[in-house]
Motif scaffolding. Structure first.
Motif, short mmCIF file in Angstrom:
data_model
loop_
_atom_site.label_atom_id
_atom_site.label_comp_id
_atom_site.label_asym_id
_atom_site.label_seq_id
_atom_site.Cartn_x
_atom_site.Cartn_y
_atom_site.Cartn_z
N TYR A 163 -3.89 -8.60 -3.71
CA TYR A 163 -3.83 -7.50 -2.88
C TYR A 163 -3.11 -6.26 -3.70
O TYR A 163 -3.83 -5.09 -3.85
CB TYR A 163 -3.45 -7.53 -1.52
CG TYR A 163 -3.39 -6.17 -0.89
CD1 TYR A 163 -4.78 -5.73 -0.32
CD2 TYR A 163 -2.35 -5.54 -0.75
CE1 TYR A 163 -4.71 -4.61 0.40
CE2 TYR A 163 -2.46 -4.16 0.27
CZ TYR A 163 -3.62 -3.61 0.61
OH TYR A 163 -3.77 -2.76 1.61
N LEU A 211 1.02 -1.14 -0.07
CA LEU A 211 0.21 -0.13 -0.03
C LEU A 211 0.85 1.19 -0.02
O LEU A 211 0.53 2.23 -0.77
CB LEU A 211 -0.95 0.00 1.18
CG LEU A 211 -1.97 0.95 1.11
CD1 LEU A 211 -2.80 1.06 -0.17
CD2 LEU A 211 -2.77 0.82 2.58
N SER A 238 -5.53 -5.37 -6.22
CA SER A 238 -6.75 -4.61 -6.15
C SER A 238 -6.44 -3.06 -5.74
O SER A 238 -7.33 -2.12 -5.89
CB SER A 238 -7.30 -5.34 -4.75
OG SER A 238 -6.39 -5.07 -3.55
N VAL A 239 -5.29 -2.84 -5.21
CA VAL A 239 -4.87 -1.33 -4.95
C VAL A 239 -4.02 -0.71 -6.15
O VAL A 239 -3.74 0.42 -5.89
CB VAL A 239 -4.36 -1.42 -3.59
CG1 VAL A 239 -5.01 -1.96 -2.43
CG2 VAL A 239 -2.63 -1.88 -3.76
N THR A 285 2.08 2.54 -3.56
CA THR A 285 0.87 3.31 -4.17
C THR A 285 0.97 4.87 -4.06
O THR A 285 0.58 5.53 -4.68
CB THR A 285 -0.54 2.77 -4.03
OG1 THR A 285 -0.78 3.21 -2.67
CG2 THR A 285 -0.49 1.49 -4.13
#
Length: 320
Positions: free
Chosen positions: A189, A163, A192-193, A166
């Protein structure tokens, strides 16, 4: 958490491995001492049984913080079974001639819980065959290169790293090299992000060094919601210190203290914003990535396998 099928499969594999150890151990003849090295718990029980049969002293080498990890990981689904497993592991630790730990903090926990003879022999790396990295190749981009190389399991909490990437994708490239029980979930994951993570398969030998030459900083991560990880030091830290790599340490306790004492990186918590802020600062001021030889000197002084091996041999001789 792992899927139940994965948990069950891992437990069954460990039990099978342990069962296969027993006849091999019993057919080797009577030993002077029995050493049970425990990342996998069945090894401890097999070692205890063999030591009892031969009436020889048992050394239990705890390379992870068992039985505390049983509670933290919730690997057993029933509370009564968790309590029983915790009691059984601690009981063998109390009956062993010596329990060897790899961290001082876990040794203190065992001592306070009634384990009378505990010695700490830390992890380390071989300094005899140590080869520093060559000069890094010519850069073809200006991004900060972040590398995670290791196990992709539940213990690392790599979602924070994914995360965080990003938040700084314009100036940071993250590469994850490895495999493990959480690999598929981490890949999903990242997708998805919309994280532009570069996943690569595990490698050995010179290919590992190629990844290190690519990296500006290397991630060492342990999830923060398992209390036992305050007393866990990933062996990867010693390798990175010896190579002079800057470390992004997403760790607490003794692991964080080692990185700080060796002046070889930065410590940050699992908040993705805080990780991203660190990488942003490192990208803007690359002088902070230059850790020099302080980590290497620290390893040669305190984490040489040759010196640690001599200490271990002396411990065994005292027992027999």
């Amino acid at each position: 958490m792992k899927k139940p099928s994965r948990i069950t499969g891992k437990i069954l594999k460990n039990l099978l491995d342990g069962a296969l150890m027993l006849p091999t151990a019993l057919l080797q003849g009577r030993p002077d001492v029995v050493i049970a090295t425990v990342p996998a718990l069945p090894t401890m029980f097999i070692g205890f049984f063999v030591a009892s049969i031969f009436r020889r002293p048992l050394i239990v080498e705890m390379r992870d913080a068992w039985p505390d990890l049983i509670t933290d990981s919730r690997v057993l689904r029933w509370k009564w079974l968790t309590k029983f497993a915790h009691w059984a592991v601690r009981e063998i630790q109390r009956r062993a001639a010596i329990v060897v730990t790899v961290t001082d903090g876990f040794a203190e926990i065992l001592t306070s819980d009634g384990v009378s003879t505990v010695k700490t022999i830390h992890n380390g790396i071989s300094t005899r065959s140590f080869e520093p990295l060559d000069a890094p190749p010519q850069r073809t981009d200006t991004k900060l290169h972040v590398l995670y190389l290791g196990n992709l399991g539940e213990s690392q909490g790599l979602e924070s790293v994914i995360l965080a990437s990003t938040r700084v994708s314009e100036s940071v490239q993250v590469r994850i090299v490895g495999t493990g029980t959480a690999e598929e979930r981490l890949r999903r994951y990242a997708e998805s992000v919309d994280a532009k993570i570069e996943f690569q398969v595990p490698v050995r030998g010179d290919a590992v060094r190629d990844h290190y030459l690519w990296a500006d900083t290397c991630v060492v991560s342990l999830r923060s919601d398992w209390a036992s990880f305050n007393h866990t030091v990933p062996s990867k830290i010693y390798e990175l210190l010896a190579l002079g790599q800057h470390i992004t340490g997403i760790v607490t306790g003794e692991a964080a203290q080692i990185i700080t004492d060796a002046a070889s990186g930065d410590i940050v918590d699992h908040d993705p914003e805080h990780i991203a802020d660190l990488w942003r600062r490192l990208s803007m001021d690359r002088q902070n990535l230059q850790v020099g030889e302080t980590g290497r000197d620290w390893v040669f002084e305190k984490a040489s396998l040759e010196k640690l091996g001599e200490k271990y041999v002396a411990l065994i001789r005292n027992i027999i």
